[in-house]
Design a protein around this motif. Structure first.
Motif: not given
Length: 373
Positions: A221-236
């Protein structure tokens, strides 16, 4: 996905790419750790006084030599050891990675108390017999106290609930290299293992977010894509806001002009907090022209340079693979052969585990390296 299933679906090219990213991540983290250690404890002004107006641009001595690593790299290697041994133990139905990683971290803690490898401990495996790992290299206090006994912390009752530094995050890259796992499981494992030493939500969630970003990069994945996925997981997860805010600030900083120490300072680099160190690493990974540039940017500030260097190096290494690492910096890296050997063992275990061992002792050499005990 199981190890056997991963081996079945991965072709030779995919396995080679994975090994390159594993090597890049582990070596990159170690190189960044050693690079930052050369200016540990110095302010940016002091760094410039010692190394010129551009700050640190080439490795400098730390702990008596250039290329010396800190406890961040030591603990990262033991994290890998624990994950390999968890896979080996899975064959006999003893599958609980948090326990196996905790045991591995206890083996690291023993190196900080002992003079050298104790050959009488047959269950230690090969890593704990590497003499160079017994040097004490500025471990976070929370790592020593959290692993001072065999008591296991939990999310409900974590060890050291006030500990907020990056001491847990810097050892968490290997969780992200479990590319066959689903992201939520990667995050959960990293978080559970972080709570053994760092009980503040910002610290253990930073470890989880870091592992998730490595996971995305290791999967292409791209860096931005990986960070966005991490943000989605963190939100929970409860208590995520400081980490979420830090990551969003890192993403926003990319659009604010030419990269430099001022941008890094604005991310809270001077504060010894896990979420700030993670933000610095993400920013430097996003704007770094290459690994050298990213690492130089990541360590020239008032804060914990070894931690930000280690985090940045691991991300850049997972992103670009081992060929991106500066050969001259690698040549001086302490323990380089051990890191390479462990990286290759991990890659082999994740892709060929069932062929290396099995429900019986069909591969005594591998099982001597990674005992099931």
């Amino acid at each position: 996905m199981t190890t056997a299933a991963a081996a079945a679906v991965w072709g030779r090219a995919e396995q080679q790419d994975f090994r390159s990213r594993v090597r890049g991540c582990l070596l990159g983290g170690a190189v960044g750790d050693a690079f930052g250690a050369g200016v540990a404890g110095l302010t940016l002004e002091e760094i410039r006084e010692a190394h010129g107006p551009q700050g640190l641009t080439e490795p400098a001595p730390a702990h008596g030599r250039r290329g010396a690593v800190t406890a961040a790299t030591q603990m990262t290697l033991f994290t890998v050891d624990g994950l390999v041994r968890a896979q080996v133990r899975r064959d006999i139905g003893a599958w609980h990675p948090p326990t196996d990683v905790h045991r591995a971290h206890l083996r690291w803690a023993a190196t900080q108390r002992d003079w050298g490898p104790d050959e009488r401990r047959k269950d230690n495996g090969w890593l704990a017999r590497q003499e160079w790992l017994y040097a004490r290299r500025d471990p976070a206090r929370a790592c020593l106290t959290g692993l001072g006994d065999e008591h296991v912390g939990t999310l409900d009752k974590p060890k050291n609930p006030e500990a907020r530094d990056a001491g847990a995050a810097v050892r968490s890259a290997p969780f992200g290299l479990l590319v066959g796992w689903e992201p939520d499981l990667v995050c959960q494992l990293a978080v559970e293992c972080a709570t053994q030493t760092h009980g503040h939500p910002a610290a253990y969630l930073s470890a989880g977010a870091f592992a998730l970003i490595v996971h995305g990069l290791a999967r292409g994945e791209t860096v931005d894509g990986a960070v966005q996925r991490a943000l989605a997981q963190l939100a929970r997860r409860p208590g995520h806001q400081p980490v979420t805010d830090a990551l969003q600030q890192a993403l926003g900083a990319v659009r604010q002009g030419i990269p430099g120490p001022g941008r890094v300072d604005a991310l809270g680099a001077a504060e010894d907090r896990a979420e700030n160190a993670l933000a610095v690493a993400v920013y430097c990974t996003l704007v770094g022209e290459d690994l050298r540039h990213g690492l130089r940017l990541s360590v020239n500030h008032d804060g914990p340079s070894a931690a930000t260097g280690a985090l940045t190096g691991a991300l850049l290494g997972a992103l670009h693979g081992e060929t991106a690492l500066p050969p001259a910096w690698l040549a001086e890296l302490e323990g380089r052969s051990t890191v390479l050997e462990l990286a290759d063992d991990f890659a082999m275990e994740m892709t060929q585990g069932a062929a290396l061992h099995g429900p019986t002792d069909s591969s005594p050499g591998w099982l001597a390296r990674y005992p099931r005990d």
